[in-house]
Design a protein around this motif. Sequence first.
Motif, PDB file in Angstrom:
ATOM      1  N   GLY A  25       0.803  -1.221   0.000  1.00 13.81           N
ATOM      2  CA  GLY A  25       0.000   0.000   0.000  1.00 13.81           C
ATOM      3  C   GLY A  25       0.832   1.265   0.000  1.00 13.81           C
ATOM      4  O   GLY A  25       1.856   1.365  -0.672  1.00 13.81           O
ATOM      5  N   ALA A  26       0.376   2.250   0.768  1.00 14.79           N
ATOM      6  CA  ALA A  26       1.071   3.541   0.854  1.00 14.79           C
ATOM      7  C   ALA A  26       2.455   3.381   1.469  1.00 14.79           C
ATOM      8  O   ALA A  26       3.361   4.145   1.146  1.00 14.79           O
ATOM      9  CB  ALA A  26       0.254   4.553   1.655  1.00 14.79           C
ATOM     10  N   ASN A  30       5.471   5.049  -0.475  1.00 19.97           N
ATOM     11  CA  ASN A  30       6.355   6.004   0.196  1.00 19.97           C
ATOM     12  C   ASN A  30       7.805   5.538   0.122  1.00 19.97           C
ATOM     13  O   ASN A  30       8.715   6.336  -0.116  1.00 19.97           O
ATOM     14  CB  ASN A  30       5.944   6.198   1.656  1.00 19.97           C
ATOM     15  CG  ASN A  30       4.618   6.908   1.798  1.00 19.97           C
ATOM     16  OD1 ASN A  30       4.109   7.507   0.858  1.00 19.97           O
ATOM     17  ND2 ASN A  30       4.033   6.829   2.978  1.00 19.97           N
ATOM     18  N   SER A  86      -2.456  -1.455   5.456  1.00 17.36           N
ATOM     19  CA  SER A  86      -2.901  -1.109   4.107  1.00 17.36           C
ATOM     20  C   SER A  86      -4.378  -1.422   3.909  1.00 17.36           C
ATOM     21  O   SER A  86      -5.114  -0.622   3.320  1.00 17.36           O
ATOM     22  CB  SER A  86      -2.092  -1.871   3.057  1.00 17.36           C
ATOM     23  OG  SER A  86      -0.751  -1.489   3.096  1.00 17.36           O
ATOM     24  N   GLY A  89      -6.484   1.064   6.098  1.00 16.27           N
ATOM     25  CA  GLY A  89      -6.314   2.470   5.746  1.00 16.27           C
ATOM     26  C   GLY A  89      -5.371   3.201   6.681  1.00 16.27           C
ATOM     27  O   GLY A  89      -5.202   4.411   6.586  1.00 16.27           O
ATOM     28  N   ASP A  91      -2.245   2.991   6.615  1.00 15.58           N
ATOM     29  CA  ASP A  91      -1.120   3.484   5.815  1.00 15.58           C
ATOM     30  C   ASP A  91      -1.380   4.908   5.358  1.00 15.58           C
ATOM     31  O   ASP A  91      -0.533   5.784   5.487  1.00 15.58           O
ATOM     32  CB  ASP A  91      -0.819   2.551   4.637  1.00 15.58           C
ATOM     33  CG  ASP A  91      -1.985   2.350   3.684  1.00 15.58           C
ATOM     34  OD1 ASP A  91      -3.141   2.691   4.008  1.00 15.58           O
ATOM     35  OD2 ASP A  91      -1.719   1.812   2.584  1.00 15.58           O
ATOM     36  N   TRP A  92      -2.585   5.152   4.858  1.00 17.58           N
ATOM     37  CA  TRP A  92      -2.955   6.503   4.416  1.00 17.58           C
ATOM     38  C   TRP A  92      -3.005   7.454   5.611  1.00 17.58           C
ATOM     39  O   TRP A  92      -2.469   8.562   5.554  1.00 17.58           O
ATOM     40  CB  TRP A  92      -4.304   6.477   3.698  1.00 17.58           C
ATOM     41  CG  TRP A  92      -4.759   7.833   3.314  1.00 17.58           C
ATOM     42  CD1 TRP A  92      -4.407   8.552   2.199  1.00 17.58           C
ATOM     43  CD2 TRP A  92      -5.629   8.683   4.059  1.00 17.58           C
ATOM     44  NE1 TRP A  92      -5.003   9.776   2.205  1.00 17.58           N
ATOM     45  CE2 TRP A  92      -5.767   9.891   3.345  1.00 17.58           C
ATOM     46  CE3 TRP A  92      -6.313   8.543   5.265  1.00 17.58           C
ATOM     47  CZ2 TRP A  92      -6.560  10.955   3.791  1.00 17.58           C
ATOM     48  CZ3 TRP A  92      -7.103   9.596   5.713  1.00 17.58           C
ATOM     49  CH2 TRP A  92      -7.215  10.784   4.974  1.00 17.58           C
ATOM     50  N   SER A  95       0.436   8.313   6.881  1.00 14.68           N
ATOM     51  CA  SER A  95       1.108   9.160   5.898  1.00 14.68           C
ATOM     52  C   SER A  95       0.620  10.600   6.008  1.00 14.68           C
ATOM     53  O   SER A  95       1.411  11.548   5.953  1.00 14.68           O
ATOM     54  CB  SER A  95       0.863   8.613   4.492  1.00 14.68           C
ATOM     55  OG  SER A  95       1.487   9.411   3.530  1.00 14.68           O
ATOM     56  N   GLN A  96      -0.678  10.766   6.184  1.00 17.83           N
ATOM     57  CA  GLN A  96      -1.249  12.111   6.320  1.00 17.83           C
ATOM     58  C   GLN A  96      -0.778  12.781   7.614  1.00 17.83           C
ATOM     59  O   GLN A  96      -0.511  13.985   7.635  1.00 17.83           O
ATOM     60  CB  GLN A  96      -2.784  12.053   6.286  1.00 17.83           C
ATOM     61  CG  GLN A  96      -3.352  11.595   4.967  1.00 17.83           C
ATOM     62  CD  GLN A  96      -2.924  12.474   3.819  1.00 17.83           C
ATOM     63  OE1 GLN A  96      -3.136  13.675   3.815  1.00 17.83           O
ATOM     64  NE2 GLN A  96      -2.282  11.875   2.835  1.00 17.83           N
ATOM     65  N   ARG A 164     -10.518  10.522   2.843  1.00 14.89           N
ATOM     66  CA  ARG A 164      -9.716  10.467   1.614  1.00 14.89           C
ATOM     67  C   ARG A 164     -10.401  11.244   0.500  1.00 14.89           C
ATOM     68  O   ARG A 164      -9.755  11.973  -0.250  1.00 14.89           O
ATOM     69  CB  ARG A 164      -9.511   9.033   1.162  1.00 14.89           C
ATOM     70  CG  ARG A 164      -8.419   8.327   1.858  1.00 14.89           C
ATOM     71  CD  ARG A 164      -8.265   6.938   1.302  1.00 14.89           C
ATOM     72  NE  ARG A 164      -6.950   6.438   1.640  1.00 14.89           N
ATOM     73  CZ  ARG A 164      -6.554   5.213   1.437  1.00 14.89           C
ATOM     74  NH1 ARG A 164      -7.357   4.346   0.854  1.00 14.89           N
ATOM     75  NH2 ARG A 164      -5.348   4.831   1.776  1.00 14.89           N
TER      76      ARG A 164
END
Length: 186
Positions: A25-26, A30, A86, A89, A91-92, A95-96, A164
Motif C-alpha cells: 500500500g502507501a 512512500n 494497508s 487504511g 497506511d494513508w 502518511s497524512q 480520503r
Amino acid sequence: VDRAVAEFGPAVRELAAGIASVLTGAYRSNFEQAQAAHVKAGAPAALASRIAGLEALNSAFDLVELARGSSCPILESARLHFELGSRIGLDWLCSQIEQLAVEGAWQAVARTGLRDAAQRIHRELTSAALAGRTRGDAAARVGAWMSSLGAALEPCQRTLADMRASGSADFATLSVGVEPVRRLSD
C-alpha cells in the motif's frame, strides 16, 4: 543500552534487511518514492534503499516484541502488520499525519500525539490479527481477522473513505480519523 541492543539487534537487523519485501500500500509507495528521490540525488542504490526504509522501521521494536509474543518470524509479523495497515487504511492515515505542517511547539506536540496514537493502535490490531487462529500468509490472516470484526469494521472504513475523498487532512480531521480505528481494538 547493551542489553537492549543484544535483545533487539538481531531481529531489527533482519527486519531492516528485508523491509522492502514486506511493505504494501502507501507504505510501499512512500518507500519507492523516497528510494527514487535518493537515487536521483546521487545516493548509491543500497544506501537509498536503506534510507527509504527508515520510516517503516519506526515500528521495528513493536514488531520484534509482537513476533516474539506470537512465535512468528519477524518478517512474517512485519508483512502482516503492513498488510493490515494497508487494508484498513492506516497506511494513508499515518502518511497524512506525517505530512501535517507544524507551526509551533503545540502543533508539534499534537502531531506527535497523533502519530503515537496511530502507532499504538496499529500495534494492538496487529497483535489481535497475529493471535487469530487462521494460519497461512499475511493476507489470509488479515482477511480472517477483518472478517471476524463483522459490522464493526464498517464505520472505520466509511470514515477513512470520506476523509480520503475530501482531499484535505488537517489536525482536526486526522484526530477524528484515529478514533474509529482505535475502536477496532476494543
